[in-house]
Design a protein around this motif. Structure first.
Motif, mmCIF file in Angstrom:
data_model
loop_
_atom_site.group_PDB
_atom_site.id
_atom_site.type_symbol
_atom_site.label_atom_id
_atom_site.label_comp_id
_atom_site.label_asym_id
_atom_site.label_seq_id
_atom_site.Cartn_x
_atom_site.Cartn_y
_atom_site.Cartn_z
ATOM 1 N N MET A 1 27.694 -12.868 61.255
ATOM 2 C CA MET A 1 28.137 -14.038 60.505
ATOM 3 C C MET A 1 27.172 -14.304 59.351
ATOM 4 S SD MET A 1 28.818 -17.926 61.884
ATOM 5 C CE MET A 1 30.091 -17.382 63.012
ATOM 6 N N LEU A 2 27.714 -14.600 58.197
ATOM 7 C CA LEU A 2 26.892 -14.839 57.017
ATOM 8 C C LEU A 2 26.184 -16.187 57.105
ATOM 9 C CD1 LEU A 2 29.376 -13.624 54.255
ATOM 10 C CD2 LEU A 2 27.446 -12.355 55.229
ATOM 11 N N THR A 3 25.074 -16.268 56.369
ATOM 12 C CA THR A 3 24.288 -17.507 56.376
ATOM 13 C C THR A 3 25.114 -18.705 55.953
ATOM 14 O OG1 THR A 3 22.262 -16.276 55.911
ATOM 15 C CG2 THR A 3 22.245 -18.629 55.427
ATOM 16 N N ASP A 4 25.891 -18.552 54.884
ATOM 17 C CA ASP A 4 26.698 -19.679 54.400
ATOM 18 C C ASP A 4 27.710 -20.129 55.444
ATOM 19 O OD1 ASP A 4 25.357 -19.693 52.032
ATOM 20 O OD2 ASP A 4 26.928 -18.675 50.876
ATOM 21 N N GLN A 5 28.237 -19.186 56.200
ATOM 22 C CA GLN A 5 29.186 -19.548 57.261
ATOM 23 C C GLN A 5 28.499 -20.339 58.366
ATOM 24 O OE1 GLN A 5 30.476 -15.403 57.884
ATOM 25 N NE2 GLN A 5 32.574 -16.096 57.508
ATOM 26 N N ARG A 6 27.300 -19.894 58.744
ATOM 27 C CA ARG A 6 26.556 -20.640 59.769
ATOM 28 C C ARG A 6 26.245 -22.047 59.275
ATOM 29 N NH1 ARG A 6 23.368 -15.928 59.913
ATOM 30 N NH2 ARG A 6 21.594 -17.091 59.071
ATOM 31 N N HIS A 7 25.817 -22.142 58.034
ATOM 32 C CA HIS A 7 25.468 -23.458 57.491
ATOM 33 C C HIS A 7 26.669 -24.398 57.516
ATOM 34 C CE1 HIS A 7 21.631 -22.200 55.068
ATOM 35 N NE2 HIS A 7 21.580 -21.871 56.348
ATOM 36 N N GLN A 8 27.853 -23.896 57.190
ATOM 37 C CA GLN A 8 29.029 -24.759 57.168
ATOM 38 C C GLN A 8 29.393 -25.225 58.573
ATOM 39 O OE1 GLN A 8 30.499 -26.042 54.373
ATOM 40 N NE2 GLN A 8 31.350 -27.358 55.980
ATOM 41 N N ILE A 9 29.269 -24.340 59.542
ATOM 42 C CA ILE A 9 29.552 -24.726 60.935
ATOM 43 C C ILE A 9 28.560 -25.790 61.398
ATOM 44 C CG2 ILE A 9 29.514 -23.901 63.326
ATOM 45 C CD1 ILE A 9 30.661 -21.247 62.255
ATOM 46 N N ILE A 10 27.293 -25.621 61.011
ATOM 47 C CA ILE A 10 26.283 -26.622 61.374
ATOM 48 C C ILE A 10 26.611 -27.962 60.724
ATOM 49 C CG2 ILE A 10 23.853 -27.260 61.136
ATOM 50 C CD1 ILE A 10 23.219 -24.226 61.339
ATOM 51 N N ARG A 11 27.000 -27.939 59.443
ATOM 52 C CA ARG A 11 27.389 -29.186 58.764
ATOM 53 C C ARG A 11 28.546 -29.867 59.483
ATOM 54 N NH1 ARG A 11 27.254 -25.671 54.190
ATOM 55 N NH2 ARG A 11 25.329 -25.919 52.980
ATOM 56 N N ASP A 12 29.541 -29.071 59.877
ATOM 57 C CA ASP A 12 30.712 -29.635 60.547
ATOM 58 C C ASP A 12 30.325 -30.288 61.871
ATOM 59 O OD1 ASP A 12 32.279 -28.710 58.479
ATOM 60 O OD2 ASP A 12 32.988 -26.930 59.549
ATOM 61 N N ARG A 13 29.454 -29.629 62.629
ATOM 62 C CA ARG A 13 29.031 -30.205 63.913
ATOM 63 C C ARG A 13 28.227 -31.481 63.707
ATOM 64 N NH1 ARG A 13 27.478 -25.933 68.659
ATOM 65 N NH2 ARG A 13 29.367 -24.673 68.579
ATOM 66 N N LEU A 14 27.375 -31.475 62.703
ATOM 67 C CA LEU A 14 26.588 -32.674 62.413
ATOM 68 C C LEU A 14 27.488 -33.831 62.023
ATOM 69 C CD1 LEU A 14 23.651 -31.062 60.413
ATOM 70 C CD2 LEU A 14 23.427 -32.272 62.586
ATOM 71 N N ALA A 15 28.536 -33.544 61.265
ATOM 72 C CA ALA A 15 29.441 -34.599 60.810
ATOM 73 C C ALA A 15 30.174 -35.244 61.970
ATOM 74 C CB ALA A 15 30.441 -34.030 59.806
ATOM 75 N N VAL A 16 30.532 -34.451 62.972
ATOM 76 C CA VAL A 16 31.310 -34.967 64.099
ATOM 77 C C VAL A 16 30.419 -35.478 65.221
ATOM 78 C CG1 VAL A 16 32.975 -34.354 65.897
ATOM 79 C CG2 VAL A 16 33.287 -33.513 63.566
ATOM 80 N N GLU A 17 29.375 -34.713 65.567
ATOM 81 C CA GLU A 17 28.572 -35.012 66.751
ATOM 82 C C GLU A 17 27.255 -35.714 66.441
ATOM 83 O OE1 GLU A 17 28.167 -31.358 68.917
ATOM 84 O OE2 GLU A 17 30.269 -30.846 68.607
#
Length: 252
Positions: free
Chosen positions: A1-17
């Protein structure tokens, strides 16, 4: 998985959780924890999160995930916590129950035959108890904040000042042995502190992802917690720190 993809998933989790754990992310991404920690450092440097022990929490703009967003997170875990938490209740008690999806689950789990007086500033908690035949329900009014699902402000604080409770079920945005119970919103934290002051004991029920994390506003010190309700898989070292400060641990 690319770095940018990981970063976006982390952002999404932070936004919800509101928080992420490095170990869980490493397992999900199939990378080392060092890689995840580097990702979190980069996001923190960009102001998109704040590093804490074991992971990161959302910075203030991201921390305001709506109640509906949070309600879909860790549903089964919260139900188990609620079942364990209501075992601490006895007939005739008076309670403060403040906001949060775990506290709403606790309200729904209160046995129908148990007579209690419950004061809450949470519309979710009030709704859960609105048809409970044995609960005298006191709704603490004030300025309603949709993102929190609770009432805050001077009117809420004035109503709390007129009441006392045997137990306060205190919602926690972060829970750390050193920082204690913390919250993301200053007005919310003020209401939580008022409830805690007017209660004979504090109960905190938390999922694992909140342990060893901290939000900006302190609500109560760890030594003020009488009962801590946690998942069976909660880290033993962290729980030992709370026990040393006087908390009785209950496993869900």
């Amino acid at each position: 998985m690319l770095t940018d993809q990981r970063h976006q998933i982390i952002r999404d989790r932070l936004a919800v959780e509101g928080r992420v754990l490095a170990g869980e992310l490493a397992s999900h991404f199939g990378v080392s924890e060092d890689t995840v920690r580097r990702d979190l450092r980069e996001l923190a440097k960009a102001g998109e999160c704040r590093r804490v022990y074991g992971g990161a929490v959302a910075s203030a703009p991201l921390a305001a995930a709506t109640v509906s967003q949070r309600s879909g997170h860790a549903v089964e875990e919260k139900m188990r916590l609620a079942s364990a938490a209501v075992r601490l209740l006895s007939a005739g008690q008076s309670l403060f129950i403040d906001g949060g999806t775990t506290n709403a689950a606790i309200a729904r789990a209160i046995p129908r035959e148990l007579g209690l007086t419950v004061a809450t500033n949470s519309l979710g908690v009030a709704s859960a108890l609105s048809d409970h035949p044995q609960v005298e329900l006191i709704v603490l009014g004030g300025r309603f904040v949709r993102e929190l699902g609770t009432c805050v402000g001077a009117d809420t604080l004035a109503a709390i000042a007129q009441l006392g409770a045997d137990l306060c079920f205190l919602g926690s945005c972060g829970l750390d042995p050193a920082r204690g119970v913390t919250a993301f919103d200053s007005a919310e934290a003020e209401v939580k502190r008022a409830m805690a002051r007017n209660s004979a004991g504090i109960v905190v029920a938390v999922t694992n992802d909140k342990l060893a994390t901290a939000a900006p506003y302190r609500v109560a010190r760890a030594e003020a917690i009488r009962h801590l309700v946690v998942e069976k898989s909660a880290p033993a070292a962290i729980l030992a720190d709370f026990e040393r400060q006087g908390a009785e641990i209950h496993f869900a």
